[in-house]
Design a protein around this motif. Structure first.
Motif, PDB file in Angstrom:
ATOM      1  N   LEU A   1      -1.050 -22.300  26.169  1.00  0.00           N
ATOM      2  CA  LEU A   1      -0.264 -21.717  25.091  1.00  0.00           C
ATOM      3  C   LEU A   1      -0.536 -22.370  23.753  1.00  0.00           C
ATOM      4  CD1 LEU A   1       3.209 -21.176  26.761  1.00  0.00           C
ATOM      5  CD2 LEU A   1       1.545 -19.438  26.098  1.00  0.00           C
ATOM      6  N   ALA A   2      -0.856 -23.663  23.780  1.00  0.00           N
ATOM      7  CA  ALA A   2      -1.088 -24.365  22.527  1.00  0.00           C
ATOM      8  C   ALA A   2      -2.438 -24.031  21.914  1.00  0.00           C
ATOM      9  CB  ALA A   2      -0.988 -25.873  22.748  1.00  0.00           C
ATOM     10  N   GLY A   3      -3.260 -23.283  22.625  1.00  0.00           N
ATOM     11  CA  GLY A   3      -4.578 -22.956  22.086  1.00  0.00           C
ATOM     12  C   GLY A   3      -4.491 -21.972  20.940  1.00  0.00           C
TER      13      GLY A   3
ATOM     14  N   ALA B   1      -2.017 -18.129  19.490  1.00  0.00           N
ATOM     15  CA  ALA B   1      -1.335 -17.972  18.203  1.00  0.00           C
ATOM     16  C   ALA B   1      -1.923 -16.808  17.427  1.00  0.00           C
ATOM     17  CB  ALA B   1      -1.431 -19.257  17.391  1.00  0.00           C
ATOM     18  N   GLU B   2      -3.233 -16.681  17.493  1.00  0.00           N
ATOM     19  CA  GLU B   2      -3.875 -15.585  16.775  1.00  0.00           C
ATOM     20  C   GLU B   2      -3.443 -14.236  17.342  1.00  0.00           C
ATOM     21  OE1 GLU B   2      -8.031 -16.293  16.885  1.00  0.00           O
ATOM     22  OE2 GLU B   2      -7.930 -18.058  15.588  1.00  0.00           O
ATOM     23  N   ILE B   3      -3.332 -14.175  18.683  1.00  0.00           N
ATOM     24  CA  ILE B   3      -2.879 -12.935  19.307  1.00  0.00           C
ATOM     25  C   ILE B   3      -1.466 -12.590  18.870  1.00  0.00           C
ATOM     26  CG2 ILE B   3      -2.223 -11.886  21.519  1.00  0.00           C
ATOM     27  CD1 ILE B   3      -4.621 -13.405  22.749  1.00  0.00           C
ATOM     28  N   LEU B   4      -0.603 -13.584  18.843  1.00  0.00           N
ATOM     29  CA  LEU B   4       0.779 -13.359  18.435  1.00  0.00           C
ATOM     30  C   LEU B   4       0.861 -12.917  16.969  1.00  0.00           C
ATOM     31  CD1 LEU B   4       2.432 -16.396  20.228  1.00  0.00           C
ATOM     32  CD2 LEU B   4       2.857 -13.975  20.740  1.00  0.00           C
ATOM     33  N   GLU B   5       0.040 -13.547  16.143  1.00  0.00           N
ATOM     34  CA  GLU B   5       0.050 -13.164  14.732  1.00  0.00           C
ATOM     35  C   GLU B   5      -0.483 -11.740  14.560  1.00  0.00           C
ATOM     36  OE1 GLU B   5      -1.313 -14.834  10.351  1.00  0.00           O
ATOM     37  OE2 GLU B   5      -1.676 -16.050  12.141  1.00  0.00           O
ATOM     38  N   HIS B   6      -1.511 -11.406  15.330  1.00  0.00           N
ATOM     39  CA  HIS B   6      -2.029 -10.045  15.271  1.00  0.00           C
ATOM     40  C   HIS B   6      -0.961  -9.045  15.701  1.00  0.00           C
ATOM     41  CE1 HIS B   6      -4.723  -6.637  15.585  1.00  0.00           C
ATOM     42  NE2 HIS B   6      -4.316  -6.451  16.833  1.00  0.00           N
ATOM     43  N   LEU B   7      -0.209  -9.368  16.746  1.00  0.00           N
ATOM     44  CA  LEU B   7       0.868  -8.493  17.188  1.00  0.00           C
ATOM     45  C   LEU B   7       1.926  -8.328  16.098  1.00  0.00           C
ATOM     46  CD1 LEU B   7       1.371  -9.674  20.885  1.00  0.00           C
ATOM     47  CD2 LEU B   7       0.425  -7.489  20.110  1.00  0.00           C
ATOM     48  N   SER B   8       2.170  -9.390  15.349  1.00  0.00           N
ATOM     49  CA  SER B   8       3.151  -9.298  14.262  1.00  0.00           C
ATOM     50  C   SER B   8       2.670  -8.329  13.188  1.00  0.00           C
ATOM     51  CB  SER B   8       3.408 -10.678  13.644  1.00  0.00           C
ATOM     52  OG  SER B   8       2.346 -11.073  12.795  1.00  0.00           O
ATOM     53  N   THR B   9       1.366  -8.343  12.900  1.00  0.00           N
ATOM     54  CA  THR B   9       0.818  -7.443  11.898  1.00  0.00           C
ATOM     55  C   THR B   9       0.932  -6.000  12.354  1.00  0.00           C
ATOM     56  OG1 THR B   9      -0.749  -9.159  11.227  1.00  0.00           O
ATOM     57  CG2 THR B   9      -1.241  -6.904  10.527  1.00  0.00           C
ATOM     58  N   VAL B  10       0.638  -5.759  13.631  1.00  0.00           N
ATOM     59  CA  VAL B  10       0.753  -4.408  14.182  1.00  0.00           C
ATOM     60  C   VAL B  10       2.199  -3.932  14.108  1.00  0.00           C
ATOM     61  CG1 VAL B  10       0.534  -3.014  16.258  1.00  0.00           C
ATOM     62  CG2 VAL B  10      -1.255  -4.668  15.669  1.00  0.00           C
ATOM     63  N   ALA B  11       3.111  -4.799  14.496  1.00  0.00           N
ATOM     64  CA  ALA B  11       4.528  -4.435  14.474  1.00  0.00           C
ATOM     65  C   ALA B  11       4.998  -4.161  13.058  1.00  0.00           C
ATOM     66  CB  ALA B  11       5.369  -5.557  15.097  1.00  0.00           C
TER      67      ALA B  11
ATOM     68  N   LEU C   1       7.435 -17.147  17.558  1.00  0.00           N
ATOM     69  CA  LEU C   1       6.851 -17.657  18.796  1.00  0.00           C
ATOM     70  C   LEU C   1       5.495 -18.304  18.525  1.00  0.00           C
ATOM     71  CD1 LEU C   1       7.012 -17.975  21.840  1.00  0.00           C
ATOM     72  CD2 LEU C   1       6.049 -15.669  22.088  1.00  0.00           C
ATOM     73  N   ALA C   2       4.711 -17.691  17.656  1.00  0.00           N
ATOM     74  CA  ALA C   2       3.412 -18.269  17.309  1.00  0.00           C
ATOM     75  C   ALA C   2       3.584 -19.651  16.697  1.00  0.00           C
ATOM     76  CB  ALA C   2       2.669 -17.345  16.345  1.00  0.00           C
ATOM     77  N   ALA C   3       4.640 -19.816  15.897  1.00  0.00           N
ATOM     78  CA  ALA C   3       4.877 -21.119  15.266  1.00  0.00           C
ATOM     79  C   ALA C   3       5.185 -22.197  16.292  1.00  0.00           C
ATOM     80  CB  ALA C   3       6.034 -21.013  14.267  1.00  0.00           C
ATOM     81  N   GLU C   4       5.690 -21.803  17.462  1.00  0.00           N
ATOM     82  CA  GLU C   4       6.030 -22.773  18.495  1.00  0.00           C
ATOM     83  C   GLU C   4       4.813 -23.255  19.280  1.00  0.00           C
ATOM     84  OE1 GLU C   4       9.020 -24.093  18.881  1.00  0.00           O
ATOM     85  OE2 GLU C   4       9.636 -22.898  17.145  1.00  0.00           O
ATOM     86  N   VAL C   5       3.701 -22.523  19.176  1.00  0.00           N
ATOM     87  CA  VAL C   5       2.562 -22.856  20.025  1.00  0.00           C
ATOM     88  C   VAL C   5       1.349 -23.350  19.231  1.00  0.00           C
ATOM     89  CG1 VAL C   5       3.285 -21.242  21.803  1.00  0.00           C
ATOM     90  CG2 VAL C   5       1.690 -20.472  20.023  1.00  0.00           C
ATOM     91  N   VAL C   6       1.554 -23.672  17.970  1.00  0.00           N
ATOM     92  CA  VAL C   6       0.452 -24.228  17.176  1.00  0.00           C
ATOM     93  C   VAL C   6       0.817 -25.634  16.719  1.00  0.00           C
ATOM     94  CG1 VAL C   6      -0.365 -21.985  16.366  1.00  0.00           C
ATOM     95  CG2 VAL C   6       1.343 -23.235  15.037  1.00  0.00           C
ATOM     96  N   ARG C   7      -0.193 -26.423  16.443  1.00  0.00           N
ATOM     97  CA  ARG C   7       0.048 -27.783  15.938  1.00  0.00           C
ATOM     98  C   ARG C   7       0.121 -27.788  14.418  1.00  0.00           C
ATOM     99  NH1 ARG C   7      -3.754 -28.429  20.098  1.00  0.00           N
ATOM    100  NH2 ARG C   7      -2.949 -29.604  21.892  1.00  0.00           N
ATOM    101  N   ASP C   8      -0.715 -26.959  13.783  1.00  0.00           N
ATOM    102  CA  ASP C   8      -0.742 -26.892  12.323  1.00  0.00           C
ATOM    103  C   ASP C   8      -0.490 -25.442  11.880  1.00  0.00           C
ATOM    104  OD1 ASP C   8      -1.533 -29.645  11.964  1.00  0.00           O
ATOM    105  OD2 ASP C   8      -3.526 -29.023  12.702  1.00  0.00           O
ATOM    106  N   GLY C   9       0.029 -25.301  10.672  1.00  0.00           N
ATOM    107  CA  GLY C   9       0.261 -23.964  10.129  1.00  0.00           C
ATOM    108  C   GLY C   9       1.603 -23.383  10.475  1.00  0.00           C
ATOM    109  N   ARG C  10       2.535 -24.234  10.946  1.00  0.00           N
ATOM    110  CA  ARG C  10       3.851 -23.721  11.335  1.00  0.00           C
ATOM    111  C   ARG C  10       4.627 -23.192  10.120  1.00  0.00           C
ATOM    112  NH1 ARG C  10       7.490 -27.060  13.095  1.00  0.00           N
ATOM    113  NH2 ARG C  10       8.549 -25.513  14.388  1.00  0.00           N
ATOM    114  N   ARG C  11       4.467 -23.855   8.990  1.00  0.00           N
ATOM    115  CA  ARG C  11       5.227 -23.414   7.816  1.00  0.00           C
ATOM    116  C   ARG C  11       4.828 -21.994   7.409  1.00  0.00           C
ATOM    117  NH1 ARG C  11       6.281 -26.547   2.046  1.00  0.00           N
ATOM    118  NH2 ARG C  11       7.680 -24.944   1.216  1.00  0.00           N
TER     119      ARG C  11
END
Length: 404
Positions: free
Chosen positions: A4-6, A10-20, A35-45
């Motif tokens: 999940l941390a890969g 996160a990219e998949i989740l962000e892509h889903l957000s764009t589609v939505a 959810l994407a913010a929970e599975v990344v180390r950087d870029g949470r903000r």
């Protein structure tokens, strides 16, 4: 958890957000970004900030505020794009009347702001793009941008964006038929209501504060309303219009020439038409032809008026500006040769046509740039020539016009 941390997750989740988001599913987009913010180390903000924007657009201001607080608490720096030069370029394009080019530049800025998560400038840019879209004739796009700007502005505290978005909505009301009126113009005439709304814009600034100087872009419209009300303009007003014809902003100059043409000044409509050949202002351009056609018809040149009014009608129809198209169509009906067989003079026919639609003497006078006394004078001759004794009978003489 390693999987999940890969980054791909996160990219998949962000892509889903764009589609939505594209499907107006802002609540789903916010959930995916959170959810994407929970599975990344950087870029949470960036992700949480974008989630806040989507939550706000979904009508969840409390959740949006909390997500924005969490975004700020990350301590990360946002990589905000430099947009000042691009915004300045868009303003210059609009000043030249090139609203489609301005919209394209602003659309690129909007994309960069969403991509980087720099949402604070977003309401202002969206409100500006909405205005450009409205002026270029994309009413649906303009309404969408104005709505987003109004929704996001409370989250970012951008009061100026709220004012600009409201101005866009007022302009959309003008094109679609208006939703309010004042005592200057007939509330039964959607075009008159639209003119009143334009005059109202001239008396505002983006901050919506009472100020002495009106907004220059709509001063000619304000003076047009004054012309309708008073049937003449003062020397000061005429000087103001002549000064505006020298404006470096082409839309202002063209509108000033148009209103001067309504006063009977020579060659003004030709000057306005030449300016519009360089601009992307379909509504304003159609108004020039409408005003020119109305002037020519009142001067008795029905053939030339017909050509101008057809251009105006077609332009308004392309914009779905229905009340304006109907007005042009009614003016066109007054240029038909067959309708002159009634024995009425052009002035009498015009009074009969307008009164047959059911308006009062005062309302007819405002539409025709006449005094109520002159309307009654012509109307008495109309009754005698047509053998009618009241307005109800007159409406039967002009059944098509009375139901237009």
């Amino acid at each position: 958890m390693t999987t999940l941390a890969g980054r791909p997750t996160a990219e998949i989740l962000e892509h889903l957000s764009t589609v939505a988001r594209g499907a107006t599913g802002h609540a789903a987009a916010a959930a995916a970004l959170e959810l994407a913010a929970e599975v990344v180390r950087d870029g949470r903000r960036r992700l949480l900030t974008l989630a806040a924007a989507d939550a706000q657009l979904a009508g969840e201001p409390g959740r949006a505020a909390e997500l924005l607080r969490r975004a700020d608490a990350t301590g990360e720096q946002l990589c905000a794009p430099l947009i000042a030069d691009a915004v300045a370029d868009a303003r210059r394009e609009m000043a030249c009347g090139r609203f489609r080019a301005a919209e394209r530049g602003l659309a690129a800025i909007v994309r960069r702001l969403w991509e980087t998560g720099a949402i604070r400038p977003l309401p202002g840019v969206l409100s500006m793009r909405g205005w450009a879209l409205a002026r270029a004739g994309d009413l649906a796009g303009a309404a969408a941008d104005a709505g987003q700007a109004l929704a996001l502005a409370p989250l970012t505290g951008d009061d100026q964006a709220v004012s600009r978005a409201r101005h866009t909505r007022a302009l959309l009301d003008v094109l679609r038929g208006g939703s309010g009126a004042d005592d200057v113009l007939s509330p039964s005439d959607p075009v008159g209501v639209g003119l009143a709304l334009l005059a109202g814009l001239a008396q505002q600034r983006p901050e919506d504060r009472a100020v002495a100087a009106p907004a220059p872009e709509f001063v000619p419209d304000l003076l047009e309303c004054r012309l309708i009300r008073n049937r003449a303009l003062s020397t000061k007003d005429l000087n103001t219009l002549h000064g505006m014809t020298r404006s470096a902003a082409a839309p202002i100059a063209a509108n000033a020439w148009r209103v001067l043409g309504l006063t009977g000044a020579q060659n003004c409509f030709d000057r306005a038409t030449r300016l519009h050949a360089t601009m992307d202002l379909p509504f304003d351009n159609a108004r020039v032809h409408l005003s020119y056609g109305e002037r020519l018809r009142r001067d008795g040149d029905r053939r030339a008026a017909r050509n101008q009014l057809r251009i105006a009608r077609d332009g308004f129809q392309d914009l779905a500006a229905t009340p304006w198209a109907l007005r042009a169509e009614r003016e066109l009906s007054g240029t038909a040769e067959t309708l002159s067989r009634s024995g009425l003079t052009p002035a009498e026919f015009e009074v009969a046509r307008v009164v047959a639609t059911g308006v009062s003497t005062r309302e007819a006078a405002a539409q025709l740039f006449l005094s109520p006394k002159t309307v009654e004078f012509h109307l008495s001759k109309v009754f005698r020539k047509l053998g009618v004794t009241n307005r109800a009978q007159l409406a039967h003489v002009f059944p098509v016009l009375s139901h237009a």
